[in-house]
Design a protein around this motif. Structure first.
Motif, PDB file in Angstrom:
ATOM      1  N   ARG A 166       9.643   1.631   7.637  1.00 24.41           N
ATOM      2  CA  ARG A 166       9.096   0.597   8.503  1.00 24.41           C
ATOM      3  C   ARG A 166       9.164   0.864  10.157  1.00 24.41           C
ATOM      4  N   ALA A 167       8.958   2.203  10.444  1.00 19.10           N
ATOM      5  CA  ALA A 167       9.028   2.467  12.055  1.00 19.10           C
ATOM      6  C   ALA A 167       7.735   2.155  12.790  1.00 19.10           C
ATOM      7  N   TYR A 168       6.697   1.445  11.781  1.00 23.21           N
ATOM      8  CA  TYR A 168       5.426   1.151  12.755  1.00 23.21           C
ATOM      9  C   TYR A 168       4.859   0.050  11.866  1.00 23.21           C
ATOM     10  N   GLY A 169       3.918  -0.573  12.354  1.00 18.76           N
ATOM     11  CA  GLY A 169       2.995  -1.573  11.526  1.00 18.76           C
ATOM     12  C   GLY A 169       1.634  -1.197  11.499  1.00 18.76           C
ATOM     13  N   TYR A 170       1.046  -1.789  10.295  1.00 21.37           N
ATOM     14  CA  TYR A 170      -0.440  -1.396  10.178  1.00 21.37           C
ATOM     15  C   TYR A 170      -1.163  -2.402   9.865  1.00 21.37           C
ATOM     16  N   VAL A 171      -2.256  -2.645  10.815  1.00 21.98           N
ATOM     17  CA  VAL A 171      -3.041  -3.870  10.198  1.00 21.98           C
ATOM     18  C   VAL A 171      -4.470  -3.391   9.763  1.00 21.98           C
ATOM     19  N   PHE A 172      -5.016  -3.947   8.754  1.00 21.73           N
ATOM     20  CA  PHE A 172      -6.008  -3.426   8.278  1.00 21.73           C
ATOM     21  C   PHE A 172      -7.489  -3.913   9.047  1.00 21.73           C
ATOM     22  N   GLN A 173      -8.477  -3.362   8.949  1.00 21.60           N
ATOM     23  CA  GLN A 173      -9.620  -3.743   9.979  1.00 21.60           C
ATOM     24  C   GLN A 173     -10.299  -5.078   9.624  1.00 21.60           C
ATOM     25  N   ALA A 174     -10.136  -5.380   8.283  1.00 24.43           N
ATOM     26  CA  ALA A 174     -10.742  -6.845   7.670  1.00 24.43           C
ATOM     27  C   ALA A 174      -9.213  -7.831   7.498  1.00 24.43           C
ATOM     28  N   PRO A 175      -9.331  -9.190   7.736  1.00 27.25           N
ATOM     29  CA  PRO A 175      -8.221  -9.878   7.238  1.00 27.25           C
ATOM     30  C   PRO A 175      -8.100  -9.954   5.793  1.00 27.25           C
ATOM     31  N   ALA A 176      -6.837  -9.813   5.470  1.00 31.11           N
ATOM     32  CA  ALA A 176      -6.263  -9.604   4.039  1.00 31.11           C
ATOM     33  C   ALA A 176      -5.439 -10.884   3.874  1.00 31.11           C
ATOM     34  N   LEU A 177      -5.821 -11.986   3.921  1.00 38.87           N
ATOM     35  CA  LEU A 177      -5.088 -13.161   3.944  1.00 38.87           C
ATOM     36  C   LEU A 177      -5.096 -13.794   2.492  1.00 38.87           C
ATOM     37  N   TYR A 178      -4.439 -14.437   1.990  1.00 31.95           N
ATOM     38  CA  TYR A 178      -4.485 -15.120   0.544  1.00 31.95           C
ATOM     39  C   TYR A 178      -4.889 -16.684   0.848  1.00 31.95           C
ATOM     40  N   PRO A 179      -6.169 -17.088   0.133  1.00 31.68           N
ATOM     41  CA  PRO A 179      -6.407 -18.433   0.541  1.00 31.68           C
ATOM     42  C   PRO A 179      -5.833 -19.227  -0.132  1.00 31.68           C
ATOM     43  N   TRP A 180      -4.907 -19.047  -1.161  1.00 35.50           N
ATOM     44  CA  TRP A 180      -4.366 -20.179  -1.970  1.00 35.50           C
ATOM     45  C   TRP A 180      -2.808 -20.456  -0.969  1.00 35.50           C
ATOM     46  N   ARG A 181      -2.858 -19.720  -0.007  1.00 34.91           N
ATOM     47  CA  ARG A 181      -1.353 -19.943   0.665  1.00 34.91           C
ATOM     48  C   ARG A 181      -1.744 -20.612   1.899  1.00 34.91           C
ATOM     49  N   THR A 182      -0.846 -21.430   2.485  1.00 30.39           N
ATOM     50  CA  THR A 182      -1.045 -22.319   3.853  1.00 30.39           C
ATOM     51  C   THR A 182      -0.847 -21.112   4.772  1.00 30.39           C
ATOM     52  N   VAL A 183      -1.368 -21.918   6.038  1.00 24.34           N
ATOM     53  CA  VAL A 183      -1.518 -20.884   7.183  1.00 24.34           C
ATOM     54  C   VAL A 183      -0.057 -20.283   7.599  1.00 24.34           C
ATOM     55  N   GLU A 184       0.869 -21.302   7.475  1.00 22.88           N
ATOM     56  CA  GLU A 184       2.497 -20.826   7.628  1.00 22.88           C
ATOM     57  C   GLU A 184       3.043 -19.780   6.748  1.00 22.88           C
ATOM     58  N   ARG A 185       2.487 -19.989   5.494  1.00 28.06           N
ATOM     59  CA  ARG A 185       3.017 -18.928   4.438  1.00 28.06           C
ATOM     60  C   ARG A 185       2.333 -17.600   4.792  1.00 28.06           C
ATOM     61  N   ASN A 186       1.063 -17.502   4.982  1.00 22.35           N
ATOM     62  CA  ASN A 186       0.184 -16.341   5.261  1.00 22.35           C
ATOM     63  C   ASN A 186       0.851 -15.358   6.437  1.00 22.35           C
ATOM     64  N   VAL A 187       1.004 -16.352   7.636  1.00 19.49           N
ATOM     65  CA  VAL A 187       1.716 -15.653   8.689  1.00 19.49           C
ATOM     66  C   VAL A 187       2.867 -15.466   8.555  1.00 19.49           C
ATOM     67  N   GLY A 188       3.814 -15.912   7.727  1.00 22.29           N
ATOM     68  CA  GLY A 188       5.258 -15.467   7.311  1.00 22.29           C
ATOM     69  C   GLY A 188       5.356 -14.593   6.242  1.00 22.29           C
ATOM     70  N   LEU A 189       4.302 -13.997   5.706  1.00 19.04           N
ATOM     71  CA  LEU A 189       4.366 -13.107   4.540  1.00 19.04           C
ATOM     72  C   LEU A 189       5.010 -11.736   4.866  1.00 19.04           C
ATOM     73  N   PRO A 190       4.771 -11.103   6.151  1.00 18.82           N
ATOM     74  CA  PRO A 190       5.239  -9.942   6.270  1.00 18.82           C
ATOM     75  C   PRO A 190       7.177  -9.955   6.262  1.00 18.82           C
ATOM     76  N   LEU A 191       7.533 -11.097   7.005  1.00 18.03           N
ATOM     77  CA  LEU A 191       8.769 -11.463   6.981  1.00 18.03           C
ATOM     78  C   LEU A 191       9.345 -11.929   5.524  1.00 18.03           C
ATOM     79  N   GLU A 192       8.482 -12.195   4.922  1.00 14.55           N
ATOM     80  CA  GLU A 192       8.932 -12.660   3.238  1.00 14.55           C
ATOM     81  C   GLU A 192       9.084 -11.352   2.375  1.00 14.55           C
ATOM     82  N   ILE A 193       8.092 -10.367   2.826  1.00 10.84           N
ATOM     83  CA  ILE A 193       7.966  -9.059   2.181  1.00 10.84           C
ATOM     84  C   ILE A 193       9.483  -8.292   2.620  1.00 10.84           C
ATOM     85  N   MET A 194       9.656  -8.356   3.883  1.00 10.14           N
ATOM     86  CA  MET A 194      10.871  -7.806   4.473  1.00 10.14           C
ATOM     87  C   MET A 194      12.247  -8.428   4.016  1.00 10.14           C
ATOM     88  N   GLY A 195      12.156  -9.386   3.484  1.00  7.46           N
ATOM     89  CA  GLY A 195      13.437 -10.079   2.607  1.00  7.46           C
ATOM     90  C   GLY A 195      14.070 -10.951   3.786  1.00  7.46           C
TER      91      GLY A 195
END
Length: 170
Positions: A95-124
């Protein structure tokens, strides 16, 4: 051969130990039934810490392919590349870098807060609420934390920017 060389100093002007990204004679050839497709041909690139780099060119010239090789989503067929001093695969696994895709890849069923926090959730990472709140404030989404992404495209683009901030931080 394509030579792409960035500014050799960081924002403060001091010389740094080594490039963040270094590619030498990097090529990627896709074999097709008709003929080989040369997606990248002998690319040379050096990017130092703090450099701002833009890849500009017509559709199909290899911009996204080069980024995918850097991110270890494609493998070069020849040449060499390092990311933060290691192979793209090692850098991805560490995890020595971050990668952001060209188009938003957010989940419509998650709140704004939960989408924004997804990377932190994935990292535990636990107890990330302060970091999430700070990033939401950076992109003017304070007060929208509990809203769902499906409501507006503006919320989605702002959330994606905030998500990207998490992904790009070291």
């Amino acid at each position: 051969s394509s030579d792409l060389t960035s500014n050799k100093s960081n924002r403060g002007g001091a010389e740094l130990a080594g490039p963040v990204i270094s590619a030498r004679e990097l090529s990627l050839v896709f074999q097709t039934a008709d003929a080989p497709v040369y997606a990248l041909s002998k690319v040379n690139l050096e990017v130092e810490d703090g450099d701002f780099v833009s890849f500009i060119g017509p559709s199909g010239c290899g911009k996204t392919t080069l980024l995918r090789v850097i991110a270890d989503l494609e493998q070069a067929t020849s040449g060499s590349i390092t990311v933060n001093g290691m192979t793209p695969q090692e850098a991805r696994l560490k995890r020595a870098y971050g990668y952001v895709f060209q188009a938003p890849a957010l989940y419509p069923w998650r709140t704004v807060e939960r989408n924004v926090g997804l990377p932190l959730e994935i990292m535990g990472l636990d107890n990330a609420s302060e970091r999430i709140a700070r990033n939401l404030e950076l992109v003017n989404l304070k007060g929208f934390e509990k809203r769902s992404e499906e409501h507006t495209s503006e919320l989605q683009s702002h959330s994606f920017i905030s998500y990207a901030v998490f992904c790009l931080k070291k």
